[in-house]
Design an enzyme around this catalytic site. Structure first.
Site, mmCIF file in Angstrom:
data_model
loop_
_atom_site.group_PDB
_atom_site.id
_atom_site.type_symbol
_atom_site.label_atom_id
_atom_site.label_comp_id
_atom_site.label_asym_id
_atom_site.label_seq_id
_atom_site.Cartn_x
_atom_site.Cartn_y
_atom_site.Cartn_z
ATOM 1 N N ASP A 252 1.062 -1.257 0.291
ATOM 2 C CA ASP A 252 0.033 -0.098 -0.254
ATOM 3 C C ASP A 252 0.711 1.294 -0.227
ATOM 4 O OD1 ASP A 252 -1.870 -1.587 0.368
ATOM 5 O OD2 ASP A 252 -2.690 -0.568 2.378
ATOM 6 N N HIS B 182 3.507 -2.584 3.624
ATOM 7 C CA HIS B 182 3.072 -0.905 2.965
ATOM 8 C C HIS B 182 4.648 -0.692 2.376
ATOM 9 C CE1 HIS B 182 0.076 -0.494 5.968
ATOM 10 N NE2 HIS B 182 -0.218 0.482 5.805
HETATM 11 ZN ZN LIG Z 1 -2.613 2.865 3.204
#
Ligand SMILES: [Zn+2]
Length: 264
Positions: free
Chosen positions: A58, A213
């Site tokens: 992400d 992430h």
């Molecule tokens: Zn996010």
């Protein structure tokens, strides 16, 4: 990005995780709860195909995207990228990375324009968070994704209605490495993978969608290769979210443009 903003982002993420608008069911405690139809949008929490693992990255594109793509290419596996338009990096500045991810066969998906909690916005503002990124994707890869991840995993009925109207599948996750909470702690995130992948009973169960992430250097360049190698050694197929759901690739994107003026 200034470090105070990064800290603010992490703090906001942490808060939103604790108090997301719709409690996210834990698929580990209810294995039959893989997807549910809520409002207009399908919400996905976990893979349906046993023996798969869908690693999701992400908040990019960012400065580690190309290195991560090299790692994925060297292992011949596919992942899912939930890209933002303007959070850590501005998508136009990383257009070549987004195009490479798409052309390499990874699943390119939306994480909204600038990572606002959609449940806190007016319908018009929430739609704009989607359409600005749809336009950017069309400019870079010629299509726009049909899969998205709501920032913070935060959903409520009005947001689900909007997502449904725009033909989105909302993807949450079934396993959080919590790399956002301990960005520099390799072991803390990697142990999540070890616990998941070293349990041989899990291989016969529907696979997991793992939250990572890519804006975190440790995640992108150190944890990702180790986690992928462990998954492959344990016999998992490392695939995209679409693949782990058995959804054909031509369903992951669309060229259709949906009218959003009703929210103006
Ligand atoms: Zn996010």
């Amino acid at each position: 990005m200034p470090s105070f903003f990064r800290l603010a982002t992490i703090a906001a993420l942490f808060t939103a995780t604790l108090v997301s608008a719709v409690p996210i069911s834990d698929p580990n405690s209810n294995p039959s709860f893989l997807q549910k139809r809520a409002g207009g949008a399908t919400v996905v929490y976990r893979c349906t195909i046993p023996g798969t693992i869908a690693i999701t990255f992400d908040d990019g594109p960012f400065i580690y995207t190309n290195g991560l793509l090299d790692i994925l290419r060297s292992r011949n596996v596919k992942a899912t990228f939930f890209f933002n338009g303007n959070t850590y990096g501005r998508i136009e500045d990383f257009a070549a990375s987004v195009k490479s991810a798409y052309e390499d066969g990874h699943q390119v998906a939306s994480h909204t324009w600038d990572h606002k909690d959609l449940t806190t916005l007016s319908p018009g503002e929430a739609v704009e968070e989607l359409t600005k990124l749809e336009d950017a994707f069309r400019g870079i890869i010629g299509v726009r994704p049909t899969y998205m991840r709501p920032p913070f995993g935060s959903l409520n009925q009005p947001v689900l209605d909007i997502l449904g109207q725009r033909n989105y599948t909302a993807v949450v996750w079934s396993q959080d490495t919590q790399d956002w909470a301990h960005p520099d702690d390799f072991n803390a995130s990697y142990q999540v993978y070890e616990q998941l992948l070293n349990n041989t009973e899990n291989l016969g169960q529907p696979g997991h969608i793992v939250l990572q992430h890519e804006v975190n250097q440790v995640t992108a360049l150190q944890i990702a290769p180790m986690a992928i190698d462990l998954a492959l050694v344990r016999g998992y197929k490392v695939v995209t979210v679409g693949e782990c759901l058995g959804d054909p690739k031509n369903n992951w994107y669309t060229t259709s443009v949906i009218d959003s003026t009703i929210y103006d």
